[in-house]
Scaffold this active site. Sequence first.
Site, PDB file in Angstrom:
ATOM      1  N   CYS A 172     -16.401  -7.187   0.791  1.00 31.48           N
ATOM      2  CA  CYS A 172     -17.400  -6.558   1.637  1.00 31.48           C
ATOM      3  C   CYS A 172     -17.097  -5.060   1.731  1.00 31.48           C
ATOM      4  O   CYS A 172     -16.035  -4.665   2.191  1.00 31.48           O
ATOM      5  CB  CYS A 172     -17.348  -7.206   3.018  1.00 31.48           C
ATOM      6  SG  CYS A 172     -18.935  -7.131   3.823  1.00 31.48           S
ATOM      7  N   THR A 182       0.848  -1.199   0.000  1.00 32.87           N
ATOM      8  CA  THR A 182       0.000   0.000   0.000  1.00 32.87           C
ATOM      9  C   THR A 182       0.879   1.243   0.000  1.00 32.87           C
ATOM     10  O   THR A 182       0.654   2.180  -0.778  1.00 32.87           O
ATOM     11  CB  THR A 182      -0.928  -0.014   1.240  1.00 32.87           C
ATOM     12  OG1 THR A 182      -1.736  -1.192   1.173  1.00 32.87           O
ATOM     13  CG2 THR A 182      -1.803   1.221   1.287  1.00 32.87           C
ATOM     14  N   SER A 228       5.675  -6.469  -1.237  1.00 41.05           N
ATOM     15  CA  SER A 228       5.201  -6.576   0.145  1.00 41.05           C
ATOM     16  C   SER A 228       5.688  -7.902   0.723  1.00 41.05           C
ATOM     17  O   SER A 228       5.519  -8.955   0.101  1.00 41.05           O
ATOM     18  CB  SER A 228       3.671  -6.541   0.124  1.00 41.05           C
ATOM     19  OG  SER A 228       3.160  -6.794   1.405  1.00 41.05           O
TER      20      SER A 228
HETATM   21  C1  LIG Z   1      -1.658  -6.374  -5.952  1.00 45.42           C
HETATM   22  C2  LIG Z   1      -1.583  -5.833  -4.569  1.00 45.42           C
HETATM   23  N1  LIG Z   1      -1.088  -4.608  -4.371  1.00 45.42           N
HETATM   24  C3  LIG Z   1      -0.985  -4.066  -3.147  1.00 45.42           C
HETATM   25  C4  LIG Z   1      -1.391  -4.765  -2.033  1.00 45.42           C
HETATM   26  C5  LIG Z   1      -1.253  -4.134  -0.669  1.00 45.42           C
HETATM   27  O1  LIG Z   1      -0.146  -4.686  -0.010  1.00 45.42           O
HETATM   28  P1  LIG Z   1       0.015  -4.565   1.579  1.00 45.42           P
HETATM   29  O2  LIG Z   1      -0.920  -5.548   2.183  1.00 45.42           O
HETATM   30  O3  LIG Z   1       1.442  -4.899   1.848  1.00 45.42           O
HETATM   31  O4  LIG Z   1      -0.288  -3.149   1.939  1.00 45.42           O
HETATM   32  C6  LIG Z   1      -1.933  -6.046  -2.188  1.00 45.42           C
HETATM   33  C7  LIG Z   1      -2.439  -6.793  -1.017  1.00 45.42           C
HETATM   34  O5  LIG Z   1      -3.389  -7.549  -1.114  1.00 45.42           O
HETATM   35  C8  LIG Z   1      -2.018  -6.594  -3.486  1.00 45.42           C
HETATM   36  O6  LIG Z   1      -2.517  -7.821  -3.693  1.00 45.42           O
END
Ligand SMILES: Cc1ncc(COP(=O)(O)O)c(C=O)c1O
Length: 436
Positions: free
Chosen positions: A372, A118, A241
Site C-alpha cells: 500500500c 534499515t 535485523s
Molecule cells: C530484505 C530486507 N532488508 C531490510 C529490511 C528492514 O529491516 P528492519 O525492519 O530491521 O528495518 C527488511 C524488513 O522487512 C527486509 O526484508
Amino acid sequence: MAVVIHAMHQTGAIFLEQRAMNLPFRAGNTHEMRIASTIYRKENYALHRVYMDANATTPLLPEVVEAMRPYWMEHFGNASSIHLHGQQAHTAVDQARETLAGFFNCHAAEVVFNSGGTEGDNTAIFGLLRPGDHFITTSIEHSAVLQAAERVAHHGVETTFVAPQPSGLIDPADIQRVLRHETRLISVMLANNETGVLQPVEEIGNIARAAGAFFHIDAVQGAGKVELDVRRFGCHLLSISAHKMHGPKGMGAMFVRRGTPIEPLLVGGSHERRQRAGTENVPGIVGLAKAAELAIRSLEDGTIDRLAALRDRLEAEILAIPGTGLNGSGDDGLPVPRVANTTNIFFDQLEGEALVIALDLKGVSVSGGSACHSGATEPSHVLMAMGLDKTRARASLRFSLLKTATDADVDDVLQVVPEAVEHLRAISPVAAGTLG
Ligand SMILES: Cc1ncc(COP(=O)(O)O)c(C=O)c1O
C-alpha cells in the site's frame, strides 16, 4: 441468552465475511475490507490462528525473552559507565559481540550493533558513497536500499539497478557488465524478502574484489535461514535485523570489515568504536545474541531442513489448485535456490489482497504481492522486476513459515486455502473480467 448472542456473532461474522468477500476488490475498497476484517477479528478473538508471515516479523522465542529479562531492571546499567552497574552491562555487550562474531565468522571488533536492517542498509550507502561515485544495486532490493539510492542520486551518485532473471536470480554477469571505473559500492541482498530467492553473493563478492569496489550484503532475510560467512561471501559490510530471526524489534547488527572507510550515520558518543553513537540497547543486544545463538543451533540440528520439508508440502498442495504457479522458478519450472521458509505463489483470476483478507478471516496470516503506497495498492516491485504482469503480481501471495511451524499449521492452512480461492474466484470481478 448466550445462545442468542452466539447466534448473533455467527450471523455478524458471516455477514462481515460476505461483505468483505463481495466487495469489488479495487484499491479504494481495501480500506473497507480491512475494517470488516478488524471487526470480525475483534468478535472472534478466540479463533485459532496460524501465522505464516515470518518474513514480515517473528515472535521472540522464550529463551530470548529470558536472556533479555535481567537487563531491563536488575542489570540496567549504561555499558559506558565504569561502576559495577556499567560493567555488568558492558560485559553483556562484549559477550553478545563475541556471539555475533561467531554468527558472521568475523572478529568481534568488526561487529557494530544498530537498530536493524534499515539502518544497516542506509549506513552502507550513506556511509560510503560520495558525489561522483557509481553505485550498483538490484531492482529487487528492500526499500531501505532503493530509497537510499534515490537520496544519494540528489548528491551526485549515479546508481545502476540490475534486474533479476525471471526466476528472481541476479546474474553476476549482469553486475560485471555494468561495472565502471568509478563504481565504489555494490549492494545485493542475500535472500529476497518476497520470494526467498538466494542470490549468488560469493560470485558477486569475487567481482567486487577484482574491481576494487566495496560490497554490502543485506542479509536481513537470509540470517538464521542459511549460514552466514562474511569471509566466504567476500563482503565488506553485511546487515542483519533481530526481529526477522526471533529477536527484538528495533535491534540489528552490521559486519564492518576492518579498515572499511565508512562514515557513521549517527555521531555523538564514542560507542561502538565511534561507528554508531548512542547508548547501547543492552536488552536488545542480549536478545539479538541469544536469537543468533539459537539460529546457529537451528541450522545444525535439522530444524531448517524440517522447515523446508513443511514449506515444500504446503507449496506442492497449493500448486495443485488450478491456475496457480510458483514465483521464483527456473526455466525447468523447478524452484531456484531459496531460503527454507518461503514460497511465493500466484493465483490467477483473483486479487491477492482479497485472498489475504479472506485467509485472515479464517485465521491465517500471510502477505500479498502488493504494497500500500499513499492509499493505493501497488503491485510488488520485486515480482514486476521478475517480469510478472501487474495482474499476476497482484494475484500473488507470500507464505513465510516460522521455524516453529508444525505439520498441524500446514494442515490448517491447506484446509482453508483451496476453499477460499474457489469462493473468491466465483465472486471475483477479476475472474469475471470486470477489472482491468
Ligand atoms: C530484505 C530486507 N532488508 C531490510 C529490511 C528492514 O529491516 P528492519 O525492519 O530491521 O528495518 C527488511 C524488513 O522487512 C527486509 O526484508
